[in-house]
Motif scaffolding. Structure first.
Motif, PDB file in Angstrom:
ATOM      1  N   HIS A  19      -1.183  -4.383   0.999  1.00 50.87           N
ATOM      2  CA  HIS A  19      -1.160  -4.426   2.529  1.00 50.87           C
ATOM      3  C   HIS A  19      -0.060  -3.413   3.123  1.00 50.87           C
ATOM      4  O   HIS A  19       0.787  -2.948   2.102  1.00 50.87           O
ATOM      5  N   ARG A  61      -6.137  -5.489   2.066  1.00 49.83           N
ATOM      6  CA  ARG A  61      -7.481  -5.104   1.533  1.00 49.83           C
ATOM      7  C   ARG A  61      -7.575  -5.282   0.007  1.00 49.83           C
ATOM      8  O   ARG A  61      -6.660  -5.100  -0.959  1.00 49.83           O
ATOM      9  N   ARG A  81      -4.654  -7.536  -3.674  1.00 48.10           N
ATOM     10  CA  ARG A  81      -4.986  -6.921  -2.518  1.00 48.10           C
ATOM     11  C   ARG A  81      -3.742  -6.163  -2.336  1.00 48.10           C
ATOM     12  O   ARG A  81      -2.545  -6.281  -2.648  1.00 48.10           O
ATOM     13  N   ASP A 128       0.845  -1.169  -0.061  1.00 50.41           N
ATOM     14  CA  ASP A 128       0.163   0.233  -0.150  1.00 50.41           C
ATOM     15  C   ASP A 128       1.061   1.220  -0.069  1.00 50.41           C
ATOM     16  O   ASP A 128       1.599   1.512   0.947  1.00 50.41           O
TER      17      ASP A 128
END
Length: 247
Positions: A184, A242, A182, A140
Motif C-alpha cells: 500500500h 495491491r 499486499r 510500497d
C-alpha cells in the motif's frame, strides 16, 4: 427575566404561544413560561419547538447544551506503552500465535518481527493451516508517502530499503492458502497488529521512529468503539492495496 431570543423569533415568524404549544405537544401556559420566565423545556419538547420555529435549539435554550462527561479510560484499553521498544517481541508473537480467526498486519516494514523472531513465517503458516485468515499489508517502497516518512524520521532511503526487505521476508508465504500479502502507499498514521479481538496499535509521531512511539493494546469488548475504528481503518487501506504477485 424573559427569553428575549425566543420572543423575538416567535414575533418575527408570526408564532403565538398557543400555536407553538400545539406543535410542541404542551399547554399554552408552558410556552408562556418559556417566553416570559425563561423556563427551559425538556429536551424532546425543546427539539419539537425549535424545529417548528426553524431555529437552533441551543440558541433558544443554551442551558440544554450540557457537556458530555469524559470517560477517563476506554473499556477496550488493556495497556498503554510509552514506546514500542518497551514491548518485547514475544508480546507480538504471543498475540499472533493465539489467533484462531483473523490476523491483520498493517505496517510499512516492521522488519523487527522477522529479525527478532525468525519463525514468524512458520507461525503464520500454522495459523493459516488452522483456518485463520492472514492479511499482511506492507509499504510500497516506491510510494511518495513512504519516501516522505523516511525524510520525516531522518531515515533517508533506509525506510524504502526496509520495505523491500520486509517483502523479501514475507514473499515465501505467497501462494499459501489463507495468507494474502499486499503493498500500500497510504499515509501510515498507525501500524496495526491484530489477532482476532485483540489489537496492538503503534502510533506514529512526526520525526520519531516507530520504535520510539507509543503503543496501545486494545481488546474488543462491545462497550467501546476504539477497536472497531482501527479495524475499519485496516480494511480501508487493504481495499486500496495491491496484491503481491508470485514470481
Amino acid at each position: 427575566m424573559p427569553n428575549e431570543r425566543l420572543k423575538d423569533v416567535m414575533a418575527s415568524r408570526g408564532w403565538t404561544c398557543s400555536a407553538l404549544a400545539e406543535k410542541a405537544g404542551v399547554d399554552t401556559k408552558s410556552v408562556e413560561r418559556w417566553a416570559n420566565q425563561n423556563r427551559t423545556p425538556r429536551l424532546g419538547t425543546a427539539r419539537l419547538a425549535a424545529e417548528a420555529l426553524g431555529e437552533d435549539m441551543f440558541a433558544l435554550w443554551p442551558s440544554l447544551r450540557q457537556p458530555r462527561a469524559a470517560r477517563a479510560i476506554s473499556p477496550e484499553l488493556v495497556a498503554l506503552y510509552e514506546q514500542r521498544a518497551d514491548l518485547p517481541v514475544s508480546v507480538f508473537v504471543d498475540l499472533l500465535g493465539k489467533a484462531t480467526e483473523r490476523i491483520d498486519v498493517l505496517v510499512y516494514a516492521a522488519v523487527f518481527l522477522h529479525e527478532a523472531y525468525p519463525r514468524l513465517n512458520e507461525l503464520l503458516r500454522e495459523r493459516a493451516a488452522e483456518g485463520c485468515a492472514v492479511r499482511i499489508a506492507l509499504g510500497d517502497a516506491a510510494s511518495e508517502n513512504v519516501k516522505q516518512r523516511g525524510e520525516e524520521e531522518r531515515f533517508g532511503h533506509g525506510i524504502e530499503s526496509r520495505c523491500r526487505l520486509a517483502l523479501l521476508h514475507y514473499r515465501p508465504l505467497l501462494g499459501t492458502p489463507g495468507i494474502e500479502i499486499r503493498t500500500h502507499g497510504t499515509t501510515l498514521y498507525n501500524s496495526l497488529y491484530r489477532a482476532d479481538d485483540q489489537l496492538l496499535v503503534n502510533a506514529h509521531v512526526w520525526g520519531v521512529n516507530a520504535f520510539g512511539a507509543p503503543v496501545w493494546h486494545l481488546r474488543r469488548t462491545g462497550a467501546g468503539t476504539l477497536f472497531d475504528t482501527y479495524a475499519a481503518s485496516f480494511d480501508a487501506v487493504w481495499n486500496t492495496a495491491r496484491p503481491v504477485e508470485e514470481s
